[in-house]
Enzyme design. Structure first.
Site, PDB file in Angstrom:
ATOM      1  N   VAL A 183       0.836  -1.204   0.000  1.00 45.05           N
ATOM      2  CA  VAL A 183       0.000   0.000   0.000  1.00 45.05           C
ATOM      3  C   VAL A 183       0.867   1.249   0.000  1.00 45.05           C
ATOM      4  O   VAL A 183       0.652   2.176  -0.784  1.00 45.05           O
ATOM      5  CB  VAL A 183      -0.952   0.010   1.211  1.00 45.05           C
ATOM      6  CG1 VAL A 183      -1.778   1.295   1.232  1.00 45.05           C
ATOM      7  CG2 VAL A 183      -1.864  -1.205   1.186  1.00 45.05           C
ATOM      8  N   ALA A 207       9.951   6.563   5.436  1.00 41.96           N
ATOM      9  CA  ALA A 207      10.700   5.829   6.448  1.00 41.96           C
ATOM     10  C   ALA A 207      10.500   4.328   6.253  1.00 41.96           C
ATOM     11  O   ALA A 207       9.366   3.845   6.213  1.00 41.96           O
ATOM     12  CB  ALA A 207      10.251   6.235   7.845  1.00 41.96           C
ATOM     13  N   LYS A 256      -5.582  -1.243  11.193  1.00 42.38           N
ATOM     14  CA  LYS A 256      -6.763  -1.706  11.933  1.00 42.38           C
ATOM     15  C   LYS A 256      -6.394  -2.309  13.276  1.00 42.38           C
ATOM     16  O   LYS A 256      -7.098  -2.114  14.270  1.00 42.38           O
ATOM     17  CB  LYS A 256      -7.542  -2.716  11.100  1.00 42.38           C
ATOM     18  CG  LYS A 256      -6.720  -3.899  10.636  1.00 42.38           C
ATOM     19  CD  LYS A 256      -7.468  -4.748   9.638  1.00 42.38           C
ATOM     20  CE  LYS A 256      -6.555  -5.820   9.046  1.00 42.38           C
ATOM     21  NZ  LYS A 256      -5.500  -5.252   8.186  1.00 42.38           N
ATOM     22  N   GLY A 302     -10.639  -1.512   3.313  1.00 43.46           N
ATOM     23  CA  GLY A 302      -9.831  -1.213   2.138  1.00 43.46           C
ATOM     24  C   GLY A 302     -10.318   0.011   1.390  1.00 43.46           C
ATOM     25  O   GLY A 302     -10.417   1.109   1.951  1.00 43.46           O
ATOM     26  N   ASP A 355      -8.641 -10.662  11.994  1.00 37.66           N
ATOM     27  CA  ASP A 355      -8.679  -9.468  11.147  1.00 37.66           C
ATOM     28  C   ASP A 355     -10.090  -8.875  11.117  1.00 37.66           C
ATOM     29  O   ASP A 355     -10.272  -7.666  11.288  1.00 37.66           O
ATOM     30  CB  ASP A 355      -8.213  -9.830   9.731  1.00 37.66           C
ATOM     31  CG  ASP A 355      -8.347  -8.676   8.748  1.00 37.66           C
ATOM     32  OD1 ASP A 355      -7.442  -7.826   8.707  1.00 37.66           O
ATOM     33  OD2 ASP A 355      -9.362  -8.634   8.029  1.00 37.66           O
ATOM     34  N   LYS A 414     -11.715  -5.087  12.597  1.00 39.78           N
ATOM     35  CA  LYS A 414     -12.538  -4.178  11.786  1.00 39.78           C
ATOM     36  C   LYS A 414     -13.928  -4.003  12.407  1.00 39.78           C
ATOM     37  O   LYS A 414     -14.492  -2.900  12.373  1.00 39.78           O
ATOM     38  CB  LYS A 414     -12.641  -4.716  10.362  1.00 39.78           C
ATOM     39  CG  LYS A 414     -11.292  -4.730   9.641  1.00 39.78           C
ATOM     40  CD  LYS A 414     -11.359  -5.480   8.323  1.00 39.78           C
ATOM     41  CE  LYS A 414     -10.011  -5.484   7.629  1.00 39.78           C
ATOM     42  NZ  LYS A 414     -10.014  -6.296   6.390  1.00 39.78           N
ATOM     43  N   GLY A 422      -5.728  -4.806  -1.437  1.00 42.51           N
ATOM     44  CA  GLY A 422      -4.992  -4.499  -2.654  1.00 42.51           C
ATOM     45  C   GLY A 422      -4.255  -3.183  -2.522  1.00 42.51           C
ATOM     46  O   GLY A 422      -4.788  -2.227  -1.953  1.00 42.51           O
TER      47      GLY A 422
END
Length: 437
Positions: A17, A46, A106, A135, A202, A206, A307
């Site tokens: 990303v 960084a 998240k 996303g 995960d 969320k 993605g």
């Protein structure tokens, strides 16, 4: 060319990303400046290893391993490192230095969100996190802003693309979970260690973020009931299909009202959805969030849940918003978590089940099972029986698929336990909750 005020942007992390965010910032700088009313200057990236291979071709001079000077000298800090530390420390440093921050993290927000939001409130900074819950799908702003004057009653979300890809192929192809998971790992949909996805961690992170926004209440991650998909097999998918359902891993955030007042439930588990429901048509690695609000009615947000370039779209939307806020001036808008609704355990939730049992094919078995259900305050909505014939042609066990009416989860759970111990049940094949009705 318009002479815009210049804002310094720091990027922490250049993975799938982060590298796309940097590339788009550099490629579309003038267009973004026209939208934001400020020139967005990427002053540094960084990373741990400046020489590592990236998903985008980026100027080598932008990379640094010296994070602190980069943070302190920036107006907007984008954190795309992932994980808890050092991401948490870097975000707090950025906030305390007066920068607005953008994150897609998240896990960090689900565990340390209140600390980060409180720090931003203290100095008048703003935290943006549109990419943290689904996303590329715009869901944070609709919940935080567009629906702020409404009462959200319920959210059902498919918020993990890996598990949706796996369950979708199991449904459409009749494949086994292990085989599809191996394919997902080869295709890059699943990590080498898929635990966070297939065990629901995960999705639970969320769900905590979405519920906090929807119900204006801080939702600790440990308050989210979590179950994964590793127990789902082909037989369960076949039974669901035969009954007109599809299995999805759902994040369910629900407002509950009873005699003691209002509370909320936040839970993640594989559940049955009627094939006519909009969420049933979410295929592949896509995500969708279905929102039910008192005044607005039913709303659905659909798209890519992961993605690099897709998630970068949400991150850059936050960067533009942060830039506009800098130009307009004033303090950031804090998170609305003042409702302080109690969060109930799953046992107090009202659900319905599809219970599949293998039982002795003998007279009186159905009466025994019906009695156990009745004693447990669980009523039968549907019942289907098939006899599994042995290889020698003799009748073997009977398979019962029982659909229940809604009842308290604690009653349903205890009833299933009693069925398993009844002596007439050979095996509890599966127990799945039904959602969306």
């Amino acid at each position: 060319m318009t002479d815009y005020r210049r804002l310094r942007v720091a990027l922490l992390g250049a993975g799938a990303v982060g590298s796309q965010v940097a590339a788009l910032l550099l490629r579309h700088g003038q267009e973004l400046a026209d939208r934001a009313g400020a020139t967005l200057e990427l002053v540094g990236i960084a990373v741990r290893d400046p020489a590592a291979k990236r998903d985008a071709d980026l100027p080598a001079e932008l990379f640094t391993t010296d994070v602190e000077p980069l943070i302190v000298g920036s107006d907007i800090v984008i954190e795309l490192m992932g994980g808890i530390e050092p991401a948490r420390s870097h975000l707090l440093q950025a906030i305390n230095s007066g920068a607005d921050v953008v994150t897609a993290n998240k896990a960090l927000l689900a565990t340390h969100g209140p600390e980060i939001f409180d720090a931003a409130d203290q100095v008048g900074a703003q935290v943006y996190y549109e990419a943290a819950a689904a996303g590329a799908i715009p869901i944070i702003r609709p919940l935080r802003d567009s629906l702020a004057g409404d009462r959200v009653q319920r959210i059902m979300g498919i918020v993990n693309g890996t598990t949706n890809y796996i369950l979708d192929r199991m449904d459409t192809e009749g494949a086994e979970l292990a085989d599809v998971l191996a394919d997902a790992q080869r295709l890059g949909y699943a990590e080498a260690d898929p635990t966070a996805d297939v065990e629901g961690y995960d999705a639970a992170q969320k769900a905590a973020i979405l519920a906090s926004l929807a119900f204006h209440t801080t939702v600790p991650l440990e308050s989210v009931h979590r179950e994964g998909i590793t127990g789902i097999d082909k037989a369960m998918m076949d039974a669901a299909r035969h009954a007109g359902y599809v299995v999805k891993l759902l994040a369910v955030c629900e407002r509950l009202t009873d005699g003691s007042g209002e509370s909320i439930s936040v839970r993640v588990y594989p559940a049955l959805i009627d094939r006519t429901h909009p969420l049933a048509s979410v295929h592949g690695a896509n995500n969708a969030v279905f929102v039910q609000a008192e005044a607005a009615g039913n709303l659905m947000f659909y798209g890519a849940g992961a993605g690099g370039v897709q998630t970068a779209s949400a991150v850059l939307g936050d960067v533009v918003s942060a830039a506009r806020r800098h130009i307009a001036g004033g303090v950031g808008v804090g998170e609305s978590t003042r409702a302080n609704l109690p969060i109930v355990e799953i046992g107090r939730v009202t659900t319905s089940y599809q219970i599949t049992l293998e039982v002795d094919d003998e007279p009186g078995v159905l009466a025994t099972i019906a009695g156990i259900l009745s004693e447990g305050r669980v009523s039968i909505a549907t019942l289907e029986q098939t006899v599994v014939t042995e290889a020698n042609g003799e009748p073997g066990v009977a398979r019962l698929v029982i659909g229940t009416h809604k009842a308290l989860e604690q009653d349903l759970s205890e009833t299933v336990r009693r069925l398993a111990a009844s002596g007439v049940v050979e095996r509890v094949v599966s127990v799945l909750r039904v959602e969306g009705d």
